[in-house]
Design a protein around this motif. Structure first.
Motif: not given
Length: 168
Positions: A80-84
């Motif tokens: 995972q590299f980005w949230a939202g």
């Protein structure tokens, strides 16, 4: 596959840009995997700029980002590299280069990432047919292309052989 290859002497990775066949995100990933690679995983700004610039990537070109779980952006390897969505945030120190206002999941079905507006990223409908960039590590075809090479190459999908394309 396409004939635009770049062998990065720093990372030891080879990138090829398929600009002759437009595929969905899933089909592009399958083409990359079938040839010993994966849709490009962009780890930092240097790699992003190098891949985009050296290969002459056009707008609307897939790389390996997806948010199969809405707002949880991951690379094909599961990192995972980005949230939202907009506004989101880098996750775990991951790199992202979203266009202002992206990712926005416009229409409720933009779940795949690619270059869309120059070197900046956009979330897009995964079934859309686009060019794509594959990445291979140094143990596959990268070893047969001279380090730092930016050229046109022919890749024989049957034999796996790579040779300079004099018609370039």
């Amino acid at each position: 596959l396409g004939d635009d290859f770049y062998n990065d002497p720093v990372s030891g990775h080879c990138y090829y840009y398929e600009d002759t066949a437009d595929l969905s995100h899933a089909a592009a990933n399958a083409a990359c995997v079938g040839n010993g690679g994966y849709l490009a995983q962009i780890s930092d700004g240097t790699e992003d700029s190098m891949v985009y610039t050296q290969l002459g990537v056009a707008d609307f070109t897939w790389f390996g980002a997806e948010d199969a779980s809405e707002g949880v952006w991951k690379w094909q390897d599961g990192t995972q590299f980005w949230a939202g969505n907009n506004p989101g945030a880098s996750f775990g120190g991951g790199y992202a280069n979203w266009t202002a206002g992206e990712p926005n999941d416009w229409g409720g079905n933009e779940d795949c990432g690619g270059w869309a507006y120059g070197p900046e990223w956009n979330d897009e409908v995964c079934s859309g047919a686009q060019h794509y960039v594959c990445e291979l590590d140094s143990t596959s075809v990268a070893a047969t292309i001279p380090a730092g090479a930016i050229a046109h190459w022919k890749f024989d999908e049957t034999s796996g052989a790579v040779a300079a394309d004099s018609a370039g």
